[in-house]
Design an enzyme around this catalytic site. Structure first.
Site, PDB file in Angstrom:
ATOM      1  N   GLU A   1      25.528  12.417  33.266  1.00  0.00           N
ATOM      2  CA  GLU A   1      26.018  12.483  34.636  1.00  0.00           C
ATOM      3  C   GLU A   1      25.782  13.830  35.331  1.00  0.00           C
ATOM      4  OE1 GLU A   1      30.053  11.116  35.001  1.00  0.00           O
ATOM      5  OE2 GLU A   1      29.523   9.053  34.473  1.00  0.00           O
TER       6      GLU A   1
ATOM      7  N   GLU B   1      28.331   3.265  30.362  1.00  0.00           N
ATOM      8  CA  GLU B   1      29.731   3.514  30.700  1.00  0.00           C
ATOM      9  C   GLU B   1      30.165   2.482  31.736  1.00  0.00           C
ATOM     10  OE1 GLU B   1      31.250   7.364  31.622  1.00  0.00           O
ATOM     11  OE2 GLU B   1      29.960   8.396  30.169  1.00  0.00           O
TER      12      GLU B   1
END
Length: 410
Positions: free
Chosen positions: A229, A331
């Site tokens: 991320e 995720e």
């Protein structure tokens, strides 16, 4: 550019992209974990499913206090935002003891037996660069020490149980985003995007690659994610794409070459995909052999999706997570927006049927790609929407995952 070969199908699903190369994996007892597979050509993978079906080991080596506030407080960290802050407050020796106790108890071997009994075949392990302790600036950086032996133990247990393993660089030097405990530090600004921090991350990747190929405990690690991320829509991503990603590929492959690792046994190198918003990860790559791409999909934070049960299921059924190939949605959860999560329409104690259908809708969509990894295996929230094992206990997630296709949800 090298290409992957055509792969046989398994269990009615198209086989995942990891098989198709030449690597058997053996347990410590010498049992061939792939002996029942339809093909003898495998790489760090197991039979039983053609798609990745996995869970994250959240808050094990990168502690996110919101997941386990009771444990965080018991470690003496209750008023601290991150591992960095806690170690700085407690002092190195005390923190080392407290974190060691956590690493030895948060995930135990029984967890992996449970995972496989639930039909899972993969774990993703978030780690911070500080697990390689000589990279830490001890005069200005504060992280717990001693985690490597626990990572070895966890990977050894997972390998013994036949699980495929993804190791994810979740906490990068200097922090890849600001004010987020999932980087291991609650940094005011993202400090990762400069050459000397890239260099520390590259040294971590070389070292981890060498460990993976040299240590039997890591024998089922088939994928290394090089930055979780990163910042989105920022001028900083230019150097990430043009410098860090290509150099990560070359440094990992050079480490493998130095060990005489054959091409078919090289690691898959994973980056966030184009949908994440940090640009096209392939833009500057000259060779993406065994590249992989990571997609994170938390609908609760997507303001463009109208908040209703019907719309959440419809959105998930029709969600296109395509783009870079192969992509793993590594995720996602069953959580909904904070302002409605305990309302009568969303309360997990009375809406199990909805969450069961929504789980199925997401799984079916993510398996149109190369599979999924749920966030996370366990929590202390008392809310199965963030805890895979609690959702199984609640009857929301089936132990026979193929049955999600029989619900007629999409």
């Amino acid at each position: 550019m090298k290409t992957l070969g055509v792969i046989a199908t398994l269990c009615g699903l198209s086989a995942a992209w990891m098989p198709g190369v030449h690597k058997d994996i053996y347990s410590k007892e010498g049992k061939n974990l792939f002996e029942k597979s339809v093909s003898s050509t495998r790489k760090r993978y197991l039979p039983g499913s053609g798609k990745i079906r996995g869970v994250n080991l959240g808050s094990l080596f990168v502690f996110e206090p919101w997941i386990a506030e009771t444990t965080w407080s018991s470690m003496g960290c209750g008023n601290q935002n991150s591992e960095f802050d806690c170690v700085n407050s407690e002092g190195q020796d005390t923190a080392n003891t407290n974190f060691s106790d956590h690493w030895g108890s948060w995930i135990v071997e029984e967890d992996f037996a449970n995972m496989t009994s639930y039909g899972l075949n993969t774990i993703r392990i978030p780690v911070g660069y500080w697990i390689r302790e000589d990279l830490v600036y001890t005069d200005s950086e504060h992280f717990p020490q001693g985690a490597l032996s626990y990572l070895e133990q966890v990977c050894g247990w997972a390998s013994d149980h036949g699980l495929y393993i993804i190791i994810d660089l979740h906490g990068a030097p200097g922090a890849q985003v600001s004010q987020n405990a999932d980087t291991g530090q609650f940094a005011d600004t993202p400090g990762f995007y400069v050459d000397y921090q890239f260099e520390r991350a590259l040294q971590f990747l070389e070292w981890m690659t060498t460990n993976i190929h040299s240590n039997d405990n890591f024998r089922n690690v088939g994928m290394l994610e090089i930055a979780n991320e990163p910042v989105q829509d920022s001028t900083q991503v230019g150097d990430l794409l043009s410098s860090y990603y290509p150099n990560a590929f070359s440094r990992i492959r050079a480490a493998e070459s130095a060990l005489n690792v054959t091409e078919n046994n090289e690691l898959h190198i994973e980056m966030m995909n184009n949908l994440w918003g940090s640009g096209d990860p392939t833009q500057y790559l000259t060779d993406n052999y065994f590249a992989a791409y990571d997609d994170h999909r938390y609908i609760k934070w997507d303001s463009s999706v109208a908040v209703s049960q019907d719309n959440y299921i419809s959105t998930s059924c029709n969600d296109d997570r395509g783009g870079n190939t192969p992509t793993i949605v590594s995720e996602w959860s069953l959580s909904v927006p904070d302002d409605v999560q305990w309302n009568s329409d969303w309360d997990p104690s009375t809406n199990q049927e909805f969450y069961k259908k929504w789980f199925a809708a997401q799984v079916m969509t993510y398996e149109k790609q190369d599979g999924w990894v749920f966030w996370t295996w366990k929590s202390e929230l008392g809310d199965y929407r963030w805890s895979y094992q609690d959702a199984v206990t609640a009857g929301v997630i089936p132990t026979d995952l193929d049955t999600v296709y029989d619900l007629g949800v999409c």
